[in-house]
Enzyme design. Structure first.
Site, PDB file in Angstrom:
ATOM      1  N   THR A 238       0.844  -1.204   0.000  1.00 17.45           N
ATOM      2  CA  THR A 238       0.000   0.000   0.000  1.00 17.45           C
ATOM      3  C   THR A 238       0.877   1.251   0.000  1.00 17.45           C
ATOM      4  O   THR A 238       0.678   2.165  -0.800  1.00 17.45           O
ATOM      5  CB  THR A 238      -0.939   0.008   1.229  1.00 17.45           C
TER       6      THR A 238
ATOM      7  N   SER B  95       4.866  -6.679  -1.410  1.00 18.09           N
ATOM      8  CA  SER B  95       4.429  -6.813  -0.027  1.00 18.09           C
ATOM      9  C   SER B  95       5.084  -8.054   0.564  1.00 18.09           C
ATOM     10  O   SER B  95       5.190  -9.081  -0.102  1.00 18.09           O
ATOM     11  CB  SER B  95       2.902  -6.976  -0.001  1.00 18.09           C
ATOM     12  N   ALA B  96       5.502  -7.973   1.823  1.00 14.51           N
ATOM     13  CA  ALA B  96       6.141  -9.140   2.449  1.00 14.51           C
ATOM     14  C   ALA B  96       5.118 -10.217   2.803  1.00 14.51           C
ATOM     15  O   ALA B  96       5.393 -11.413   2.666  1.00 14.51           O
ATOM     16  CB  ALA B  96       6.909  -8.703   3.702  1.00 14.51           C
ATOM     17  N   HIS B  97       3.920  -9.806   3.220  1.00 12.11           N
ATOM     18  CA  HIS B  97       3.013 -10.811   3.797  1.00 12.11           C
ATOM     19  C   HIS B  97       2.261 -11.651   2.774  1.00 12.11           C
ATOM     20  O   HIS B  97       1.506 -12.550   3.145  1.00 12.11           O
ATOM     21  CB  HIS B  97       2.053 -10.168   4.807  1.00 12.11           C
TER      22      HIS B  97
ATOM     23  N   ASN C  52      -5.471  -9.683  -7.762  1.00 11.28           N
ATOM     24  CA  ASN C  52      -5.570 -10.390  -6.478  1.00 11.28           C
ATOM     25  C   ASN C  52      -6.864 -11.172  -6.285  1.00 11.28           C
ATOM     26  O   ASN C  52      -6.918 -12.081  -5.471  1.00 11.28           O
ATOM     27  CB  ASN C  52      -5.371  -9.420  -5.307  1.00 11.28           C
TER      28      ASN C  52
ATOM     29  N   CYS D  95      -9.488  -6.669   1.753  1.00  8.99           N
ATOM     30  CA  CYS D  95      -9.508  -5.226   1.983  1.00  8.99           C
ATOM     31  C   CYS D  95     -10.899  -4.654   1.816  1.00  8.99           C
ATOM     32  O   CYS D  95     -11.222  -3.608   2.342  1.00  8.99           O
ATOM     33  CB  CYS D  95      -8.584  -4.531   1.012  1.00  8.99           C
TER      34      CYS D  95
ATOM     35  N   THR E 239      13.451   4.946  10.692  1.00  7.16           N
ATOM     36  CA  THR E 239      14.407   3.921  11.102  1.00  7.16           C
ATOM     37  C   THR E 239      14.046   2.590  10.471  1.00  7.16           C
ATOM     38  O   THR E 239      12.887   2.166  10.516  1.00  7.16           O
ATOM     39  CB  THR E 239      14.393   3.777  12.638  1.00  7.16           C
TER      40      THR E 239
HETATM   41  C1  LIG Z   1      -2.186  -7.224  -0.612  1.00  6.99           C
HETATM   42  C2  LIG Z   1      -2.059  -6.311  -1.773  1.00  6.99           C
HETATM   43  C3  LIG Z   1      -1.708  -4.971  -1.606  1.00  6.99           C
HETATM   44  C4  LIG Z   1      -1.506  -4.350  -0.232  1.00  6.99           C
HETATM   45  O1  LIG Z   1      -0.338  -4.799   0.376  1.00  6.99           O
HETATM   46  P1  LIG Z   1      -0.064  -4.466   1.912  1.00  6.99           P
HETATM   47  O2  LIG Z   1       1.342  -4.928   2.125  1.00  6.99           O
HETATM   48  O3  LIG Z   1      -1.070  -5.247   2.688  1.00  6.99           O
HETATM   49  O4  LIG Z   1      -0.209  -2.996   2.077  1.00  6.99           O
HETATM   50  C5  LIG Z   1      -1.587  -4.188  -2.720  1.00  6.99           C
HETATM   51  N1  LIG Z   1      -1.798  -4.677  -3.950  1.00  6.99           N
HETATM   52  C6  LIG Z   1      -2.143  -5.954  -4.161  1.00  6.99           C
HETATM   53  C7  LIG Z   1      -2.360  -6.448  -5.547  1.00  6.99           C
HETATM   54  C8  LIG Z   1      -2.292  -6.817  -3.080  1.00  6.99           C
HETATM   55  O5  LIG Z   1      -2.665  -8.082  -3.282  1.00  6.99           O
END
Ligand SMILES: *Cc1c(COP(=O)(O)O)cnc(C)c1O
Length: 390
Positions: A76, A201-203, A153, A332, A241
């Site tokens: 994001t 995004s890491a997650h 997504n 989201c 930081t």
């Molecule tokens: C999950 C996602 C995001 C947001 O990523 P965050 O790290 O949660 O802020 C943005 N774009 C796409 C296509 C995503 O799947």
């Protein structure tokens, strides 16, 4: 209570055990807790070295130079930095995006429209794709930015980023790509792709939430304006930081993804194949997107599938499938009862969008889980259909 089977990897992934371990080693007094920006002692130097390693790990997966990796708090923030950063550096102009981008991109565009920028929202085809020709025909004299996602997504459709990059580069327009759903699922090579900025995004790749990267091509870095000021970290593009533990986690996750890309894709593909074989013969179930003449196209990531259940509401389905952790649309937007805007851009009716669910598979999905999921879907949907006739 028994946990449901997790089939929502597109919403988030659990961190890989190796990632968890590496992160823990950066937190306590015994670990590498130093501030990577501390230049005067060993605690700082050690943390800085770990950050450098992670920067290389991320760069290696995507064919980038480590100097092009800007740490952020998530995709994001990366989207915000790229889109608003480019807009602010230009002051005015026209932006091309698609109507089925993630909200992080769409909401930036709406914000910029209110600031006087003009935005074109391209409509995807019924099977979930934006074409390079569409992008090219939308270009104006004052177009400053093209921003198109790599993998959608909610649908899993892979957009023609290489072709769109050619169009952008030929017309001298900056090109940003949200690749949050692409990293670790399909190969990304920024040596060959004509992309200037890319969000990660890491997650979504087995590392923690609250961490991300903006890839910023070295010669284009002067063309964006920082959105967070204070201290001039990250080549002046993103102050604050550095979160050593988060960065170390993301770096390791990218390295694991690079080494296991093919094996992981194969595994997830097998999960999806099994699932499809199990549910697609059931009358009333059909696939949203990625279908050409009744055949699945290859332009889809293995891990995401969006299904429509004729005649039944997705809220009811989620209740009937309570043994599965799945979602209608993206996490989201799932707080709202509005039907998915992504499905509506494909031309689906409100009713059809409301009868759709996303299933997403990942590294830790087992074949047994898939088999159970098939039974849950079969039985649950059958029951709901019988109820709705009566
Ligand atoms: C999950 C996602 C995001 C947001 O990523 P965050 O790290 O949660 O802020 C943005 N774009 C796409 C296509 C995503 O799947």
């Amino acid at each position: 209570m028994k946990q449901p089977i997790y089939l929502d990897y597109a919403a988030t992934t659990p961190a890989d055990p190796a990632v968890v371990k590496a992160m823990m080693e950066c937190l306590g007094a015994e670990g590498h807790f130093g501030n990577p920006a501390s230049r005067s002692h060993r605690f700082g130097w050690q943390a800085e070295e770990l950050v450098d390693i992670a920067r290389n790990q991320v760069a290696d997966l995507i064919g980038a130079d480590p100097r092009e990796i800007i740490w952020t708090s998530g995709a994001t923030e990366s989207d915000n930095l790229a889109i608003k950063g480019i807009a602010e550096a230009n002051g005015k102009g026209h932006i091309i995006t698609s109507a089925f981008e993630h909200k992080a991109v769409l909401d930036c565009c709406v914000y910029l429209e209110n600031k006087g920028f003009q935005v074109t929202y391209l409509k995807p085809s019924a099977n979930g794709f934006i074409s390079a020709q569409q992008v090219e025909s939308a270009i104006q004299n004052d177009t400053i930015l093209i921003t198109i996602m790599m993998v959608n997504n909610e649908l899993g459709s892979i957009q023609p980023i290489a072709e769109i990059g050619e169009v952008a580069s030929k017309n001298n327009i900056l090109f940003h790509v949200d690749a949050a759903q692409a990293a670790g699922k399909i190969p990304i090579d920024l040596n060959t792709l004509k992309v200037d900025f890319m969000s990660f995004s890491a997650h979504k790749i087995y590392a923690p939430k609250g961490m991300g990267v903006l890839y910023a091509r070295i010669n284009q870095q002067p063309n964006i304006t920082a959105q967070i000021h204070g201290g001039g970290h990250e080549r002046g593009l993103r102050s604050g930081t550095l979160a050593t533990h988060q960065i170390v986690g993301m770096g390791l996750a990218f390295e694991i993804a690079r080494k296991e890309l093919q094996a992981n894709d194969q595994h997830v593909f097998e999960c999806k194949q099994l699932f499809m074989q199990g549910v697609c013969d059931i009358k009333g179930i059909s696939v949203n997107a990625g279908i050409e003449g009744h055949k699945t196209t290859e332009k889809m990531v293995a891990g995401i599938i969006n299904l429509q259940f004729e005649g039944v509401d997705s809220e009811m389905l989620i209740m009937a499938f309570k043994d599965l952790a799945i979602s209608s649309g993206s996490a989201c937007t799932s707080a709202s009862v509005e039907p998915s805007y992504v499905l509506k851009t494909l031309g689906l009716s409100d009713l059809a969008s409301h009868s759709s669910l996303r299933f997403s598979f990942g590294r830790f999905t087992t074949m047994d889980e898939v088999k159970t999921a098939i039974e849950v879907v079969k039985n649950g949907y059958q029951r709901l259909k019988e109820l709705s006739v009566n």
